[in-house]
Design a protein around this motif. Structure first.
Motif, PDB file in Angstrom:
ATOM      1  N   ARG A  10       0.834  -1.210   0.000  1.00  0.00           N
ATOM      2  CA  ARG A  10       0.000   0.000   0.000  1.00  0.00           C
ATOM      3  C   ARG A  10       0.862   1.250   0.000  1.00  0.00           C
ATOM      4  O   ARG A  10       0.601   2.215   0.710  1.00  0.00           O
ATOM      5  N   LEU A  11       1.919   1.234  -0.834  1.00  0.00           N
ATOM      6  CA  LEU A  11       2.759   2.424  -0.972  1.00  0.00           C
ATOM      7  C   LEU A  11       2.205   3.304  -2.076  1.00  0.00           C
ATOM      8  O   LEU A  11       1.824   2.819  -3.145  1.00  0.00           O
ATOM      9  N   VAL A  12       2.186   4.605  -1.846  1.00  0.00           N
ATOM     10  CA  VAL A  12       1.820   5.587  -2.860  1.00  0.00           C
ATOM     11  C   VAL A  12       3.045   6.454  -3.107  1.00  0.00           C
ATOM     12  O   VAL A  12       3.576   7.061  -2.176  1.00  0.00           O
ATOM     13  N   CYS A  13       3.496   6.464  -4.376  1.00  0.00           N
ATOM     14  CA  CYS A  13       4.709   7.195  -4.744  1.00  0.00           C
ATOM     15  C   CYS A  13       4.314   8.447  -5.518  1.00  0.00           C
ATOM     16  O   CYS A  13       3.551   8.372  -6.484  1.00  0.00           O
ATOM     17  N   SER A  14       4.854   9.596  -5.103  1.00  0.00           N
ATOM     18  CA  SER A  14       4.558  10.877  -5.741  1.00  0.00           C
ATOM     19  C   SER A  14       5.869  11.512  -6.179  1.00  0.00           C
ATOM     20  O   SER A  14       6.873  11.473  -5.462  1.00  0.00           O
ATOM     21  N   ARG A  15       5.855  12.095  -7.358  1.00  0.00           N
ATOM     22  CA  ARG A  15       7.063  12.736  -7.882  1.00  0.00           C
ATOM     23  C   ARG A  15       7.287  14.053  -7.170  1.00  0.00           C
ATOM     24  O   ARG A  15       6.357  14.822  -6.919  1.00  0.00           O
ATOM     25  N   THR A  16       8.560  14.317  -6.835  1.00  0.00           N
ATOM     26  CA  THR A  16       8.932  15.555  -6.161  1.00  0.00           C
ATOM     27  C   THR A  16       9.585  16.496  -7.149  1.00  0.00           C
ATOM     28  O   THR A  16      10.072  16.089  -8.203  1.00  0.00           O
ATOM     29  N   GLY A  17       9.597  17.761  -6.831  1.00  0.00           N
ATOM     30  CA  GLY A  17      10.196  18.748  -7.720  1.00  0.00           C
ATOM     31  C   GLY A  17       9.129  19.563  -8.431  1.00  0.00           C
ATOM     32  O   GLY A  17       7.934  19.271  -8.377  1.00  0.00           O
ATOM     33  N   SER A  45       3.868   4.845   2.981  1.00  0.00           N
ATOM     34  CA  SER A  45       2.916   3.773   3.238  1.00  0.00           C
ATOM     35  C   SER A  45       1.615   4.344   3.796  1.00  0.00           C
ATOM     36  O   SER A  45       1.621   5.233   4.644  1.00  0.00           O
ATOM     37  N   LEU A  46       0.483   3.808   3.318  1.00  0.00           N
ATOM     38  CA  LEU A  46      -0.822   4.236   3.817  1.00  0.00           C
ATOM     39  C   LEU A  46      -1.204   3.515   5.104  1.00  0.00           C
ATOM     40  O   LEU A  46      -2.165   3.898   5.768  1.00  0.00           O
ATOM     41  N   LEU A  47      -0.434   2.466   5.456  1.00  0.00           N
ATOM     42  CA  LEU A  47      -0.793   1.659   6.621  1.00  0.00           C
ATOM     43  C   LEU A  47       0.099   1.939   7.828  1.00  0.00           C
ATOM     44  O   LEU A  47      -0.153   1.406   8.905  1.00  0.00           O
ATOM     45  N   SER A  48       1.162   2.696   7.661  1.00  0.00           N
ATOM     46  CA  SER A  48       2.066   2.975   8.776  1.00  0.00           C
ATOM     47  C   SER A  48       2.576   4.403   8.665  1.00  0.00           C
ATOM     48  O   SER A  48       2.425   5.071   7.638  1.00  0.00           O
ATOM     49  N   SER A  49       3.187   4.850   9.721  1.00  0.00           N
ATOM     50  CA  SER A  49       3.692   6.235   9.770  1.00  0.00           C
ATOM     51  C   SER A  49       5.218   6.266   9.689  1.00  0.00           C
ATOM     52  O   SER A  49       5.864   7.152  10.234  1.00  0.00           O
TER      53      SER A  49
END
Length: 530
Positions: A10-17, A45-49
């Motif tokens: 449940r990882l969500v990856c977002s581009r930085t910059g 992760s959406l399930l942990s901090s």
């Protein structure tokens, strides 16, 4: 598809910059790679901090060759079922690095429960099955200007049956058939044929006419375009009609022949036309509205449920009307090994089997003694053949034991069912997802519809989850509708014998009449061998 890192899901990856708003994806979800996806990404992760994970993604254009092993064309491979197959990693030959990690979607192949091995970077499948179809990825390390990159390529794998080994079979017209026609009216001649799968399409159905039995005067008829549909993993159904625009007395003198051919061989079947005498009857002027509605409603119900009605009628009409001396086998048993049964079969089937094997278990089942029986803890795939053969004395047909290897699978199944008085299918989620097992069930239903000499019984080994079963591929329409109405029993493994004693009583009542078995048992006696 970007893999999930380690055990994190449940990882969500977002581009930085700058200028990267909206570019994000979840690990394990496939997406179409574009040049705009290149850049640095932060994954959370959406399930942990926990802390964020960072990686750099580079998407190469087709015109770029910064990695000399890039092959711009998409890679795909078709593998034949039931034999070994190899899946190559695109661009691997351009590099000395053969250390490749293979994934099926987002799970490493090495972590999946299937026989496979990697040879010089290629994925070698020991025996290909329908479950092996899907999207694969191969990862390998590639050095580029002092930086170690993980190069990922996608391979789309499809699974096809083996090459056709038998000619087509014509289901209608069957043999020499007669059809009624009206003089002056149009008429269509329809031919229904089942073809085994072929890689190179060669399926052809043609209609000819001839003067009586003189086949040398055959001429081609005007035909409609043939219609085809895939009815199972191994077979296609082809229907083609010939058009007679207006029937004349001359048409009654001809014989019409349907020919079906493929690369293996051909089949033919004939039709002759007979004149139908029209009898004019006085029409009724007034019909009560209620009667019209009732007749229309009954007609709709019969049209929709006609197949189920035929199956119910035939399955109950033939009860108790079996003739033991006319068949080679009493029961054709169709099943698919469950994981627990396959594990236990590796031990049980290698031990001596005979009158004394598993004595306590079988006696308790035969005597239906719930307090003493412990055999109900065993999978039904192992237990049922021993009870039917060793204890109840029925002649059992098992494909892997009683059919000579090397023949055409479809012909072997149809012939084995025709030589048996009864077909028993052990249904489960694995069974309904297995193309071979579904074909055996479908062949039994067709035999039931065409003949009164075979009885069909379903035994659900996982009824609790039957409503949730979503087989892939989907079941044929004939099988799906037959499952609703055919006689069935429920079996639950792991229950105490008291809870399953009713199952054995019901099964004994459903079996063919055993009073006739003594007439043929001395000639056809079988002993279960390891």
């Amino acid at each position: 598809m970007m893999p999930c890192f380690g055990a994190v899901s449940r990882l969500v990856c977002s581009r930085t910059g700058g200028g990267a708003a909206g570019l994000s994806f979840s690990c394990g979800s496939d997406f179409l790679a574009e040049a705009k996806h290149s850049g640095k990404y932060a994954c959370r992760s959406l399930l942990s901090s926990g802390s964020d994970l960072f990686f750099h993604l580079q998407v190469l254009r087709r015109s770029e060759v910064s990695l000399g092993c890039l092959q711009p064309e998409a890679s795909s491979v078709a593998l034949r079922a039931d034999v070994g197959g190899t899946v190559s990693c695109p661009g691997l030959r351009c590099s000395n690095n053969t250390n490749v990690i293979w994934y099926k979607r987002n799970k490493a192949v090495s972590e999946q429960r299937r026989s496979s091995c990697q040879t010089s970077g290629s994925l070698q499948l020991c025996q290909v099955g329908t479950r092996d179809a899907g999207l694969y990825f191969c990862d390998r390390q590639t050095p580029e200007r002092g930086v170690i990159w993980t190069s990922r390529r996608a391979v789309n794998v499809t699974v096809i049956p083996g090459e056709a080994s038998s000619p087509p079979r014509i289901t209608y017209p069957y043999g020499n058939t007669t059809e009624l026609v009206e003089i002056g009216r149009p008429h269509n001649l329809t031919c229904e044929v089942y073809f085994p799968f072929e890689v190179n399409f060669s399926r052809e159905v043609l209609w000819y006419k001839s003067n009586g039995s003189n086949m040398e005067t055959m001429t081609l008829l005007l035909m409609e375009k043939q219609q085809q549909e895939r009815v199972s993993f191994h077979e296609f159904k082809v229907v083609r009609s010939a058009v007679i625009k207006q029937v004349t007395p001359q048409h009654l003198k001809h014989r019409y022949t349907c020919t079906a051919s493929n690369a293996v061989g051909n089949r033919k079947s004939s039709v002759e036309l007979t004149h139908r005498i029209n009898v004019k009857r006085p029409s009724l002027v007034v019909y009560p509205v209620a009667a019209l509605l009732l007749i229309a409603a009954l007609g709709v119900v019969l049209h929709v449920k006609w197949l189920e009605i035929r199956l119910i009628y035939r399955s109950h009409l033939q009860h108790g009307k079996h003739h033991g001396g006319e068949k080679e086998f009493d029961v054709f048993l169709s099943y698919v090994w469950s994981p627990s049964a396959a594990l236990e079969a590796g031990v049980t089937l290698r031990s001596p089997a005979g009158p004394d094997a598993d004595e306590d278990a079988c006696l308790s089942i035969t005597d239906l003694n719930p307090e003493e029986s412990s055999a109900t803890q065993r999978p039904l795939e192992l237990l049922l053949p021993r009870v039917l053969e060793d204890r109840w004395g029925y002649r059992l047909c098992l494909l892997e034991r009683d059919v000579v290897p090397g023949g055409a699978y479809t012909n072997d199944v149809v012939l084995a069912i025709q030589r048996s008085r009864m077909l028993i299918c052990l249904l489960s989620a694995d069974y309904l997802s297995n193309s071979h097992a579904v074909f055996e069930l479908e062949s039994g239903v067709q035999a039931l519809l065409q003949s009164f000499d075979v009885k069909l019984l379903l035994i659900w080994t996982s009824r609790a989850s039957a409503s949730l079963i979503q087989p892939d591929p989907l079941l044929p329409t004939l099988v799906h509708r037959a499952l609703k109405v055919l006689p069935s029993l429920d079996w639950t493994s792991g229950k105490p014998a008291r809870a399953t004693s009713g199952f054995w009583r019901s099964l004994r009542k459903a079996m063919p009449d055993q009073t006739l078995l003594s007439l043929t048992q001395n000639q056809n006696h079988r002993i279960l061998t390891p």
